[in-house]
Design an enzyme around this catalytic site. Structure first.
Site, PDB file in Angstrom:
ATOM      1  N   ASP A 144      -2.928  11.681  -3.112  1.00 43.01           N
ATOM      2  CA  ASP A 144      -3.002  13.133  -3.324  1.00 43.01           C
ATOM      3  C   ASP A 144      -3.244  13.410  -4.805  1.00 43.01           C
ATOM      4  OD1 ASP A 144      -2.445  13.411  -0.648  1.00 43.01           O
ATOM      5  OD2 ASP A 144      -0.291  13.686  -0.944  1.00 43.01           O
TER       6      ASP A 144
ATOM      7  N   TYR B 112     -10.246   8.132   4.743  1.00 43.87           N
ATOM      8  CA  TYR B 112     -10.895   9.049   3.801  1.00 43.87           C
ATOM      9  C   TYR B 112     -12.211   8.459   3.303  1.00 43.87           C
ATOM     10  CZ  TYR B 112      -7.156  12.517   3.095  1.00 43.87           C
ATOM     11  OH  TYR B 112      -6.258  13.537   3.245  1.00 43.87           O
ATOM     12  N   GLU B 113     -12.159   7.171   2.995  1.00 45.28           N
ATOM     13  CA  GLU B 113     -13.341   6.509   2.450  1.00 45.28           C
ATOM     14  C   GLU B 113     -14.509   6.572   3.443  1.00 45.28           C
ATOM     15  OE1 GLU B 113     -12.412   2.597   1.131  1.00 45.28           O
ATOM     16  OE2 GLU B 113     -14.471   2.141   0.541  1.00 45.28           O
TER      17      GLU B 113
ATOM     18  N   LYS C  53      -2.832  20.463 -10.348  1.00 46.43           N
ATOM     19  CA  LYS C  53      -2.163  21.322 -11.335  1.00 46.43           C
ATOM     20  C   LYS C  53      -1.296  20.486 -12.266  1.00 46.43           C
ATOM     21  CE  LYS C  53      -2.026  25.474  -8.546  1.00 46.43           C
ATOM     22  NZ  LYS C  53      -1.255  26.084  -7.455  1.00 46.43           N
TER      23      LYS C  53
ATOM     24  N   GLU D 299       0.860  -1.192   0.000  1.00 44.59           N
ATOM     25  CA  GLU D 299       0.000   0.000   0.000  1.00 44.59           C
ATOM     26  C   GLU D 299       0.890   1.233   0.000  1.00 44.59           C
ATOM     27  OE1 GLU D 299      -3.662   2.379   2.167  1.00 44.59           O
ATOM     28  OE2 GLU D 299      -2.444   1.072   3.415  1.00 44.59           O
TER      29      GLU D 299
HETATM   30  N1  SAH Z   1      -4.803   6.186   2.294  1.00 47.28           N
HETATM   31  C1  SAH Z   1      -5.329   7.052   3.343  1.00 47.28           C
HETATM   32  C2  SAH Z   1      -4.705   8.461   3.267  1.00 47.28           C
HETATM   33  C3  SAH Z   1      -5.016   9.213   1.995  1.00 47.28           C
HETATM   34  S1  SAH Z   1      -4.210  10.814   1.936  1.00 47.28           S
HETATM   35  C4  SAH Z   1      -6.835   7.117   3.231  1.00 47.28           C
HETATM   36  O1  SAH Z   1      -7.379   6.719   2.205  1.00 47.28           O
HETATM   37  O2  SAH Z   1      -7.482   7.555   4.178  1.00 47.28           O
HETATM   38  C5  SAH Z   1      -2.780  10.411   0.958  1.00 47.28           C
HETATM   39  C6  SAH Z   1      -1.638   9.870   1.825  1.00 47.28           C
HETATM   40  O3  SAH Z   1      -0.584   9.495   0.957  1.00 47.28           O
HETATM   41  C7  SAH Z   1      -1.064  10.904   2.802  1.00 47.28           C
HETATM   42  O4  SAH Z   1      -0.942  10.302   4.064  1.00 47.28           O
HETATM   43  C8  SAH Z   1       0.287  11.252   2.194  1.00 47.28           C
HETATM   44  O5  SAH Z   1       1.248  11.598   3.174  1.00 47.28           O
HETATM   45  C9  SAH Z   1       0.643   9.966   1.481  1.00 47.28           C
HETATM   46  N2  SAH Z   1       1.528  10.132   0.327  1.00 47.28           N
HETATM   47  C10 SAH Z   1       1.334  10.997  -0.705  1.00 47.28           C
HETATM   48  N3  SAH Z   1       2.331  10.898  -1.597  1.00 47.28           N
HETATM   49  C11 SAH Z   1       3.167   9.941  -1.131  1.00 47.28           C
HETATM   50  C12 SAH Z   1       4.391   9.399  -1.608  1.00 47.28           C
HETATM   51  N4  SAH Z   1       4.954   9.841  -2.735  1.00 47.28           N
HETATM   52  N5  SAH Z   1       4.987   8.438  -0.883  1.00 47.28           N
HETATM   53  C13 SAH Z   1       4.430   8.003   0.276  1.00 47.28           C
HETATM   54  N6  SAH Z   1       3.287   8.491   0.785  1.00 47.28           N
HETATM   55  C14 SAH Z   1       2.661   9.442   0.089  1.00 47.28           C
END
Ligand code: SAH
Length: 224
Positions: A117, A191-192, A121, A43
């Site tokens: 994320d 988040y879900e 942009k 994950e």
């Molecule tokens: N998976 C969780 C969090 C979603 S937010 C959920 O669904 O609730 C996205 C998460 O990915 C954040 O915690 C952020 O720190 C992490 N993240 C974003 N880019 C990343 C990267 N390049 N490597 C590791 N983690 C990353």
């Protein structure tokens, strides 16, 4: 996700080396052994860990490796792993885009990208976890017939991901704009849970590593 940095996070991560690997361990003998456990699931962006902990509890015979760049989020995940006394979870605190190339090839049964994320942009598209470059890396990490599962509320990221997978040697297994969450091999993320409570629809994409040769893989050879 922007999280307020908690000073206990890094010391906590360091105090649990049995769960939390350091980046340099990836290529060590220990790391190689752990990364060849099977079946192994990855994950990327664990957040606070509801998904990886839930999946590891539901699937005790499988192994789950989580990468998260936020030390605070990963420490919250690690705490849940410790409290649940799970022995099938491994965690790493780093930017996946910087570290994944060190991972051994053809080890992952599946990769999960949950509410990554969106980086809306265009100039930030290289940071999206489904940019073309990283899809090539995933292709190498996946075992034969391995899958990638994408869940997101963000339609822009969803379509971007779908297009990139479609242009590469991935077969589309599922494409849904209204995933109901009823899949035994799944678990709701933080988040879900939040989005579902607000009746926000969840998009889900599942792709599978295709049988055919990967066009951007330099080691690929054409068979006639
Ligand atoms: N998976 C969780 C969090 C979603 S937010 C959920 O669904 O609730 C996205 C998460 O990915 C954040 O915690 C952020 O720190 C992490 N993240 C974003 N880019 C990343 C990267 N390049 N490597 C590791 N983690 C990353």
């Amino acid at each position: 996700m922007r999280m307020k940095h908690k000073p206990w996070a890094e010391p906590y991560l360091r105090s649990h080396p049995e769960i939390v690997l350091t980046p340099s361990e990836i290529t060590s003998d220990r790391g190689k052994t752990l990364l060849h456990l099977t079946p192994l699931f990855l994950e990327i962006g664990t957040g606070k860990g509801d998904f990886i902990v839930g999946m590891a509890q539901k699937n005790p015979d499988a192994y789950f490796f989580g990468i998260e760049k936020s030390p605070t989020a990963l420490a919250i995940t690690a705490k849940k792993v410790v409290e649940a006394q799970l022995t099938n979870v491994m965690l790493l605190n780093d930017d996946a885009l910087l570290i994944l190339d060190l991972f051994p090839e053809q080890t992952m049964q599946a990769i999960f990208l949950n509410f990554s994320d969106p980086w809306p942009k265009k100039k930030h598209s290289k940071r999206r976890l489904t940019n073309e470059k990283v899809l090539s890396t995933y292709f190498k990490l996946l075992k034969k017939n391995g899958k990638i599962y994408v869940k997101t509320d963000n339609i822009g990221l969803f379509e971007f991901s779908y297009e990139n997978f479609s242009n590469m040697a991935y077969d589309i297994v599922e494409y849904s704009h209204d995933y109901d969450g009823h899949d035994a091999f799944d678990y709701p993320t933080e988040y879900e849970t939040k989005f579902r409570a607000q009746n926000i629809k969840i998009n889900r994409l599942i792709v599978q590593k295709g049988e055919h040769t990967h066009e951007t893989d330099p080691s690929a050879t054409e068979t006639v």
